[in-house]
Design a protein around this motif. Structure first.
Motif, PDB file in Angstrom:
ATOM      1  N   PHE A 163      53.212  19.424 -27.263  1.00  9.09           N
ATOM      2  CA  PHE A 163      52.205  20.565 -27.294  1.00  9.09           C
ATOM      3  C   PHE A 163      52.446  21.469 -28.609  1.00  9.09           C
ATOM      4  O   PHE A 163      51.525  21.679 -29.108  1.00  9.09           O
ATOM      5  N   ASP A 164      53.729  21.796 -29.051  1.00  5.68           N
ATOM      6  CA  ASP A 164      53.688  22.397 -30.091  1.00  5.68           C
ATOM      7  C   ASP A 164      53.579  21.672 -31.444  1.00  5.68           C
ATOM      8  O   ASP A 164      52.778  22.332 -32.372  1.00  5.68           O
ATOM      9  N   LEU A 165      53.710  20.472 -31.418  1.00  9.22           N
ATOM     10  CA  LEU A 165      53.439  19.602 -32.710  1.00  9.22           C
ATOM     11  C   LEU A 165      51.728  19.561 -32.761  1.00  9.22           C
ATOM     12  O   LEU A 165      50.936  19.650 -33.822  1.00  9.22           O
ATOM     13  N   ALA A 166      51.172  19.437 -31.511  1.00 12.74           N
ATOM     14  CA  ALA A 166      49.769  19.482 -31.569  1.00 12.74           C
ATOM     15  C   ALA A 166      49.004  20.778 -32.049  1.00 12.74           C
ATOM     16  O   ALA A 166      48.135  20.806 -32.909  1.00 12.74           O
ATOM     17  N   LEU A 167      49.487  21.859 -31.790  1.00 14.68           N
ATOM     18  CA  LEU A 167      49.211  23.132 -32.256  1.00 14.68           C
ATOM     19  C   LEU A 167      49.413  23.282 -33.333  1.00 14.68           C
ATOM     20  O   LEU A 167      48.772  23.809 -34.437  1.00 14.68           O
ATOM     21  N   VAL A 168      50.710  22.906 -34.141  1.00 14.15           N
ATOM     22  CA  VAL A 168      50.787  22.965 -35.766  1.00 14.15           C
ATOM     23  C   VAL A 168      49.746  22.047 -36.410  1.00 14.15           C
ATOM     24  O   VAL A 168      49.332  22.482 -37.321  1.00 14.15           O
ATOM     25  N   TRP A 169      49.609  20.997 -35.872  1.00 12.15           N
ATOM     26  CA  TRP A 169      48.471  19.801 -36.535  1.00 12.15           C
ATOM     27  C   TRP A 169      47.117  20.880 -36.367  1.00 12.15           C
ATOM     28  O   TRP A 169      46.462  20.737 -37.500  1.00 12.15           O
ATOM     29  N   ILE A 170      46.809  21.371 -35.303  1.00 10.21           N
ATOM     30  CA  ILE A 170      45.594  21.897 -35.310  1.00 10.21           C
ATOM     31  C   ILE A 170      45.418  23.193 -36.093  1.00 10.21           C
ATOM     32  O   ILE A 170      44.449  23.239 -37.018  1.00 10.21           O
ATOM     33  N   GLY A 171      46.686  23.835 -36.297  1.00  9.37           N
ATOM     34  CA  GLY A 171      46.491  25.189 -37.269  1.00  9.37           C
ATOM     35  C   GLY A 171      46.694  24.708 -38.789  1.00  9.37           C
ATOM     36  O   GLY A 171      45.800  25.231 -39.518  1.00  9.37           O
ATOM     37  N   ARG A 172      47.255  23.455 -39.019  1.00 10.19           N
ATOM     38  CA  ARG A 172      46.998  23.127 -40.531  1.00 10.19           C
ATOM     39  C   ARG A 172      45.960  22.599 -40.746  1.00 10.19           C
ATOM     40  O   ARG A 172      45.456  22.624 -42.157  1.00 10.19           O
ATOM     41  N   ARG A 173      45.152  21.741 -39.967  1.00 10.77           N
ATOM     42  CA  ARG A 173      43.842  21.245 -40.213  1.00 10.77           C
ATOM     43  C   ARG A 173      42.743  22.306 -40.244  1.00 10.77           C
ATOM     44  O   ARG A 173      41.668  22.262 -41.002  1.00 10.77           O
ATOM     45  N   ALA A 174      42.839  23.350 -39.427  1.00  5.77           N
ATOM     46  CA  ALA A 174      41.630  24.186 -39.155  1.00  5.77           C
ATOM     47  C   ALA A 174      42.115  25.417 -40.070  1.00  5.77           C
ATOM     48  O   ALA A 174      40.822  25.986 -40.724  1.00  5.77           O
ATOM     49  N   PHE A 175      43.247  25.699 -40.495  1.00 10.62           N
ATOM     50  CA  PHE A 175      43.496  27.088 -41.338  1.00 10.62           C
ATOM     51  C   PHE A 175      44.519  26.616 -42.053  1.00 10.62           C
ATOM     52  O   PHE A 175      45.511  27.266 -42.150  1.00 10.62           O
ATOM     53  N   PRO A 176      44.348  25.662 -43.300  1.00  7.85           N
ATOM     54  CA  PRO A 176      45.432  25.295 -44.265  1.00  7.85           C
ATOM     55  C   PRO A 176      45.689  26.549 -45.024  1.00  7.85           C
ATOM     56  O   PRO A 176      47.037  26.650 -45.451  1.00  7.85           O
TER      57      PRO A 176
END
Length: 273
Positions: free
Chosen positions: A252-265
Motif C-alpha cells: 500500500f505504501d509503495l503504491a501511494l509513493v508511486w501515485i504521488g511521484r507520477r501525479a505530483f513529481p
C-alpha cells in the motif's frame, strides 16, 4: 577521516543494509525454533519455517472443506475491501474539511476545535458504540477506520493550508479569482501531495482498527482468522498472517509513493519520499 553522518552508501550497499536486518531476524528465529523443538518436539510457540510454509500453501491453494473458499484469499479480499472503503471515505472527508477549515476563517472557528477534540478520542473506545449503532456487519468496521483516520487527516491538511504563503492567495484574489477558484486551482493542487503522505502514515493505524474490529465481530478477514486460531495456539497460521498483513501494508505504501511521484513529481524533487 569522514564523519559517519557524511558517509552515504551507494545503491548496492543500500540494498545490502536494507536486507541485513531481515536476514538477522530470520536467523535468530530459525535458531530459536530449532532450540525449542529440540527441547520439546510438540512446541507450538516457534514453529519451523517449513511448517509455516506448508500451512500457508494449504490456506492459499487448497479450498476449505466447509466453505469451499481459499481461506487466505477470502480473508485478504474481505479485509482489503473494508480497508479501501475506510481509507477512501476518510481521504475524501479529510480533504474537504481540511481545505475548508484551513482556508475559511469561519469554518476554522466553527469546526477547528471540534476536530481537535475528536482527534483525541481513542477510536477503540467507541468500537462498542459503533457495534450498537451500526450493528455487527461491514458498516461498523468501515466507520471505525473512518473515525480513526479522518480527524488526523483534517488537522494535518488544515495546517498545511494555513502554512501556505499568503501572497499566493492574495495574488489569486487580485486577479479576480473567487473563493471557490482559489480553493480548487491554488490550494487543492498544493495539498494533494500532503494528503498522500498523510495516508501513508495512516496505513498502520487503519490496519490496527480493521483487525481489532474483525477480531471482535466478523466471520471472515485477516483479523478474524488470527483471533480464531489463537485459542489453538496455531502460530503456524498466526505468524504467516502477520507477515502477510505487513507485506500488504508495505505494498500500500509503495503504491501511494508511486501515485504521488507520477501525479505530483514536483513534490518529490531531490528523491524525497
Amino acid at each position: 577521516m569522514p564523519r559517519a553522518m557524511n558517509v552515504v552508501p551507494n545503491r548496492g550497499s543500500r540494498l545490502l543494509l536494507a536486507f541485513l536486518p531481515f536476514l538477522l531476524v530470520a536467523l535468530i528465529y530459525v535458531i530459536g525454533s530449532a532450540e525449542r523443538r529440540a527441547a520439546n518436539p510438540d512446541d507450538k510457540l516457534l514453529p519451523p519455517v517449513s511448517e509455516m510454509v506448508a500451512t500457508s500453501k494449504r490456506l492459499a491453494a487448497e479450498p476449505d472443506r466447509r466453505s469451499g473458499d481459499y481461506v487466505l484469499w477470502a480473508d485478504t479480499a474481505a479485509s482489503l475491501q473494508r480497508l479501501a472503503l475506510g481509507l477512501g471515505i476518510a481521504a475524501v472527508v479529510g480533504l474537504v474539511l481540511g481545505l475548508a477549515i484551513g482556508l475559511l476563517p469561519i469554518a476554522g472557528a466553527g469546526f477547528g476545535t471540534l476536530v481537535a477534540v475528536l482527534s483525541m478520542i481513542p477510536p477503540m473506545a467507541v468500537l462498542p458504540v459503533l457495534f450498537i449503532v451500526f450493528g455487527l456487519g461491514e458498516l461498523s468496521k468501515v466507520v471505525l477506520i473512518v473515525i480513526g483516520v479522518t480527524p488526523t487527516l483534517v488537522r494535518d491538511l488544515s495546517l498545511e493550508v494555513q502554512a501556505m504563503p499568503r501572497e499566493q492567495l492574495i495574488k489569486a484574489q487580485t486577479l479576480g479569482a473567487s473563493t471557490w477558484q482559489v480553493a480548487i486551482r491554488v490550494v487543492l493542487p498544493q495539498i494533494m501531495p500532503r494528503l498522500i503522505k498523510c495516508l501513508r502514515l495512516m496505513i498502520g493505524p487503519a490496519f490496527l482498527f480493521l483487525i481489532s474490529a474483525e477480531a471482535i465481530a466478523s466471520d471472515v478477514g485477516l483479523g478474524y482468522r488470527i483471533f480464531l486460531v489463537r485459542r489453538y495456539l496455531s502460530m503456524d497460521v498466526i505468524l504467516p498472517y502477520v507477515a502477510w498483513i505487513t507485506l500488504l501494508a508495505y505494498l500500500f505504501d509503495l503504491a501511494l509513493v508511486w501515485i504521488g511521484r507520477r501525479a505530483f513529481p514536483w513534490a518529490y524533487d531531490g528523491g524525497a519520499r
